[in-house]
Design a protein around this motif. Structure first.
Motif, PDB file in Angstrom:
ATOM      1  N   HIS A  47      34.274  91.254   6.915  1.00 59.14           N
ATOM      2  CA  HIS A  47      35.405  90.428   6.489  1.00 59.14           C
ATOM      3  C   HIS A  47      35.119  89.832   5.109  1.00 59.14           C
ATOM      4  CE1 HIS A  47      38.010  90.063  10.174  1.00 59.14           C
ATOM      5  NE2 HIS A  47      36.966  90.721  10.638  1.00 59.14           N
ATOM      6  N   GLY A  48      35.122  90.675   4.098  1.00 59.59           N
ATOM      7  CA  GLY A  48      34.862  90.216   2.738  1.00 59.59           C
ATOM      8  C   GLY A  48      36.136  89.912   1.989  1.00 59.59           C
ATOM      9  N   THR A  49      35.996  89.766   0.684  1.00 58.96           N
ATOM     10  CA  THR A  49      37.131  89.339  -0.134  1.00 58.96           C
ATOM     11  C   THR A  49      38.204  90.419  -0.240  1.00 58.96           C
ATOM     12  OG1 THR A  49      35.891  90.052  -2.090  1.00 58.96           O
ATOM     13  CG2 THR A  49      35.754  87.729  -1.491  1.00 58.96           C
ATOM     14  N   THR A  50      37.841  91.682   0.031  1.00 56.38           N
ATOM     15  CA  THR A  50      38.822  92.769  -0.040  1.00 56.38           C
ATOM     16  C   THR A  50      39.141  93.316   1.353  1.00 56.38           C
ATOM     17  OG1 THR A  50      37.042  94.365  -0.385  1.00 56.38           O
ATOM     18  CG2 THR A  50      38.092  93.441  -2.352  1.00 56.38           C
ATOM     19  N   TYR A  51      38.941  92.494   2.379  1.00 53.67           N
ATOM     20  CA  TYR A  51      39.083  92.970   3.759  1.00 53.67           C
ATOM     21  C   TYR A  51      40.460  93.568   4.021  1.00 53.67           C
ATOM     22  CZ  TYR A  51      39.308  92.897   8.863  1.00 53.67           C
ATOM     23  OH  TYR A  51      39.467  93.252  10.173  1.00 53.67           O
ATOM     24  N   ASP A  52      41.525  92.887   3.626  1.00 49.76           N
ATOM     25  CA  ASP A  52      42.878  93.384   3.905  1.00 49.76           C
ATOM     26  C   ASP A  52      43.111  94.734   3.234  1.00 49.76           C
ATOM     27  OD1 ASP A  52      43.413  91.165   5.431  1.00 49.76           O
ATOM     28  OD2 ASP A  52      44.434  90.072   3.815  1.00 49.76           O
ATOM     29  N   GLU A  53      42.660  94.860   1.994  1.00 52.42           N
ATOM     30  CA  GLU A  53      42.811  96.125   1.267  1.00 52.42           C
ATOM     31  C   GLU A  53      42.010  97.229   1.944  1.00 52.42           C
ATOM     32  OE1 GLU A  53      41.469  98.018  -3.031  1.00 52.42           O
ATOM     33  OE2 GLU A  53      41.557  95.841  -2.782  1.00 52.42           O
ATOM     34  N   VAL A  54      40.780  96.897   2.349  1.00 51.60           N
ATOM     35  CA  VAL A  54      39.926  97.883   3.034  1.00 51.60           C
ATOM     36  C   VAL A  54      40.587  98.355   4.323  1.00 51.60           C
ATOM     37  CG1 VAL A  54      37.759  98.171   4.288  1.00 51.60           C
ATOM     38  CG2 VAL A  54      37.751  97.131   2.019  1.00 51.60           C
TER      39      VAL A  54
END
Length: 250
Positions: free
Chosen positions: A206-213
């Motif tokens: 769950h990092g800063t680009t989680y939604d994009e990933v």
């Protein structure tokens, strides 16, 4: 396939046990080995579960190559105490993961994924990427060894490091998209997440680009890319394949 009949990957010589003293940068670990401080190569390019590994037991290999600046490599660490006699090890050599997977592919140990292996190619160019394996000229297989999270129970005594933003997912997402495009002229494409310890199942960080990933992963999965997990166990002598199964959540 009954994995009890599969031969493990055996190290050229037993790994030596030491204690991690520090990780000065992402490429280096200082290790207390046989009473001496030794500078070793760290084969993990990311954080390791946000954990402070100082004081943790580790296993070290020796390349015996005098040309290498750091002939020794840290192969695994343990969340157990140095005095514990029956340590559980967490393999961490991302560079060696393809070597282990290839060893087991040649034994058809991943038959549930690949079927019988008759032809195996390494480092196959696909678009702007080089993917790890092409099996039987029909299945692209990409190997990932996630270490940003250690997905098991972490004892309270293990010190955590402060959270840092993490968004270096470009390479992984590029491989996913290349795999999805490969299905235009190949039968199947698989990403195999390899965890070298007893875990509770791979999940994306769950990092800063989680939604994009997650959007990219879901799109590629819907296009036919298969997500699998393989669990291994590591000892000072060998690496064994424990199980492999398709991921239903990520």
């Amino acid at each position: 396939m009954d994995l009890s009949s599969v031969k493990p990957y055996v190290f050229p010589e037993p790994l030596r046990e030491g204690i991690i003293l520090a990780r000065p940068n992402r490429f280096i670990m200082d290790v207390l080995l046989d009473g001496q401080e030794v500078r070793c190569h760290c084969p993990v390019v990311t954080r390791i579960g946000n954990l402070d590994l100082a004081g943790r037991p580790c296993l070290v290999s020796d390349s015996h190559d005098p040309k290498r600046k750091m002939p020794m490599t840290v192969e695994a660490f343990s969340l157990d105490e140095p005095v514990d006699s029956d340590k559980q090890w967490i393999g961490m050599n991302q560079n060696a993961s393809n070597r282990y997977v290839e060893h087991f592919l040649h034994q058809n140990a991943f038959e549930a994924i690949t079927g019988p292996v008759s032809d195996l190619r390494r480092e196959v160019k696909l678009g702007d990427s080089r993917l790890d394996f092409l099996v039987n000229d029909a299945l692209y297989l990409e190997v990932k060894t996630p270490m940003v999270q250690i997905q098991t129970d972490i004892p309270d005594r293990i010190r955590r490091l402060p959270d840092k933003p993490f968004n270096s997912t470009d390479r992984a997402m590029r491989h996913l998209r290349e795999l999805a495009r490969s299905l235009e002229d190949h039968d199947r494409a698989v990403i195999l997440y390899c965890l070298y310890y007893d875990n509770f199942g791979f999940r994306y960080y769950h990092g800063t680009t989680y939604d994009e990933v997650m959007q990219t992963v879901q799109t590629c999965h819907d296009a036919g890319v298969e997500l699998w997990q393989a669990d291994f166990s590591v000892t000072p002598q060998e690496v064994s394949l424990v199980r492999a199964y398709p991921l239903e959540e990520w």
